[in-house]
Design a protein around this motif. Structure first.
Motif, PDB file in Angstrom:
ATOM      1  N   TRP A  31       0.810  -1.208   0.000  1.00 53.03           N
ATOM      2  CA  TRP A  31       0.000   0.000   0.000  1.00 53.03           C
ATOM      3  C   TRP A  31       0.848   1.264   0.000  1.00 53.03           C
ATOM      4  O   TRP A  31       0.450   2.297  -0.556  1.00 53.03           O
ATOM      5  CB  TRP A  31      -0.942  -0.006   1.196  1.00 53.03           C
ATOM      6  CG  TRP A  31      -1.958   1.086   1.129  1.00 53.03           C
ATOM      7  CD1 TRP A  31      -2.051   2.196   1.915  1.00 53.03           C
ATOM      8  CD2 TRP A  31      -3.040   1.179   0.187  1.00 53.03           C
ATOM      9  NE1 TRP A  31      -3.113   2.976   1.533  1.00 53.03           N
ATOM     10  CE2 TRP A  31      -3.741   2.374   0.469  1.00 53.03           C
ATOM     11  CE3 TRP A  31      -3.490   0.365  -0.867  1.00 53.03           C
ATOM     12  CZ2 TRP A  31      -4.861   2.780  -0.253  1.00 53.03           C
ATOM     13  CZ3 TRP A  31      -4.592   0.771  -1.586  1.00 53.03           C
ATOM     14  CH2 TRP A  31      -5.267   1.961  -1.281  1.00 53.03           C
ATOM     15  N   SER A  34       1.438   2.140  -3.566  1.00 53.43           N
ATOM     16  CA  SER A  34       0.230   1.773  -4.309  1.00 53.43           C
ATOM     17  C   SER A  34       0.209   2.344  -5.719  1.00 53.43           C
ATOM     18  O   SER A  34      -0.462   1.803  -6.604  1.00 53.43           O
ATOM     19  CB  SER A  34      -1.016   2.229  -3.538  1.00 53.43           C
ATOM     20  OG  SER A  34      -0.963   3.630  -3.295  1.00 53.43           O
ATOM     21  N   VAL A  38      -0.793  -0.834  -7.471  1.00 51.71           N
ATOM     22  CA  VAL A  38      -2.233  -0.841  -7.765  1.00 51.71           C
ATOM     23  C   VAL A  38      -2.549  -0.006  -9.008  1.00 51.71           C
ATOM     24  O   VAL A  38      -3.201  -0.489  -9.941  1.00 51.71           O
ATOM     25  CB  VAL A  38      -3.041  -0.325  -6.556  1.00 51.71           C
ATOM     26  CG1 VAL A  38      -4.535  -0.277  -6.897  1.00 51.71           C
ATOM     27  CG2 VAL A  38      -2.809  -1.201  -5.336  1.00 51.71           C
ATOM     28  N   PHE A 129      -7.996  -5.099  -4.842  1.00 50.64           N
ATOM     29  CA  PHE A 129      -7.874  -3.651  -5.056  1.00 50.64           C
ATOM     30  C   PHE A 129      -7.646  -3.348  -6.540  1.00 50.64           C
ATOM     31  O   PHE A 129      -8.268  -2.447  -7.114  1.00 50.64           O
ATOM     32  CB  PHE A 129      -6.725  -3.074  -4.231  1.00 50.64           C
ATOM     33  CG  PHE A 129      -7.110  -2.689  -2.826  1.00 50.64           C
ATOM     34  CD1 PHE A 129      -8.185  -1.844  -2.592  1.00 50.64           C
ATOM     35  CD2 PHE A 129      -6.396  -3.148  -1.740  1.00 50.64           C
ATOM     36  CE1 PHE A 129      -8.546  -1.470  -1.306  1.00 50.64           C
ATOM     37  CE2 PHE A 129      -6.748  -2.793  -0.448  1.00 50.64           C
ATOM     38  CZ  PHE A 129      -7.820  -1.950  -0.227  1.00 50.64           C
TER      39      PHE A 129
END
Length: 266
Positions: A31, A34, A38, A129
């Protein structure tokens, strides 16, 4: 019970604290970066969607009336989920082994099951995610139904857990980053690309249809796609059975490797 005996629930409480700490560490690991872990996969999937849908959307329909762009999106979502779940667990383990900080995890009073659960759930969370990000950007370009959301969620979680488990095995086996890259480039990527992400297997010759049914990635993506359209190339129950069996088999192998400390304890 003597004063020296542990209170009831002490071991379970200790296991939960250990799981929570390791899980938090693994989630925080991806995270904090990210934008790379992501956002970048979401952008890659969006580029696939824009390029392939622009070229083929007006020329190809699937399941009789499903536009190609709509057909493509669930495959891209699942592909992104699987690849990132694998990348999270495998890269975390190989990095810990190379830097030597794996010893701090091994010295902690954690069982193999707690170790396994924390790594897998963190990897599945990253995959979800990314999948949510791909889905959110896709709805701006494609009218995408979600006929059976429970099926889609079930295959998303099971598929992510399967690839996260696969990632743990790869991370245990690999000793260098190039070995892990070979594992991903010559096994994970081909199996993903040949699983029906970009096409229905009914468009293939009979021989290649049979070969596709030997690929467990096909069942993960086909079952996930069933959650969107209520249609698939094979029975969702068969896909669920194959994915579940593969997950149980790989989980058993992973727990055995962890219990023996294979390539973890020197």
């Amino acid at each position: 019970m003597t004063d020296l005996e542990p209170l009831p629930g002490t071991f379970r409480a200790s296991a939960f604290i250990g799981f929570r700490t390791l899980f938090y560490k693994e989630v925080l690991r991806f995270w904090k970066v990210s934008f790379q872990t992501v956002a970048a996969p979401v952008l890659n999937a969006l580029l696939f969607l824009l390029i392939f849908s622009h070229v083929l959307d007006r020329h190809v329909t699937v399941y009789g009336d499903v536009p190609y762009a709509a057909f493509l999106v669930p495959g891209l979502i699942m592909m992104s989920l699987l690849q990132n779940a694998f990348a999270n667990s495998s890269s975390s383990l190989i990095q810990s082994k190379i830097t030597g900080n794996i010893i701090f995890v091994l010295l902690a009073p954690l069982s193999c099951r707690v170790f396994y659960a924390a790594y897998v759930l963190a990897a599945v969370l990253r995959g979800l995610f990314v999948a949510a990000g791909v889905w959110l950007v896709s709805v701006f370009f494609v009218d995408l139904p979600l006929v059976q959301p429970v099926w889609a969620l079930a295959f998303g979680i099971l598929g992510g857990a399967l690839l996260a488990t696969f990632g743990i095995i790869a991370g245990i086996w690999a000793e260098r980053f190039d070995q892990l890259a070979a594992f991903q480039n010559f096994l994970i990527m081909p199996l993903t690309m040949l699983s029906g992400v970009f096409y229905s297997i009914h468009s293939l010759p009979p021989l290649w249809q049979k070969i596709s049914h030997a690929n467990p990635f096909f069942f993960m993506i086909d079952g996930f796609r069933y959650g969107f359209f209520g249609q698939s190339d094979t029975s969702p129950w068969l896909s669920l059975a194959v994915v579940g069996f593969c997950l149980v088999a790989l989980a058993a192998l992973t727990l055995m490797l962890l219990a023996r400390g294979y390539k973890l304890r020197t």
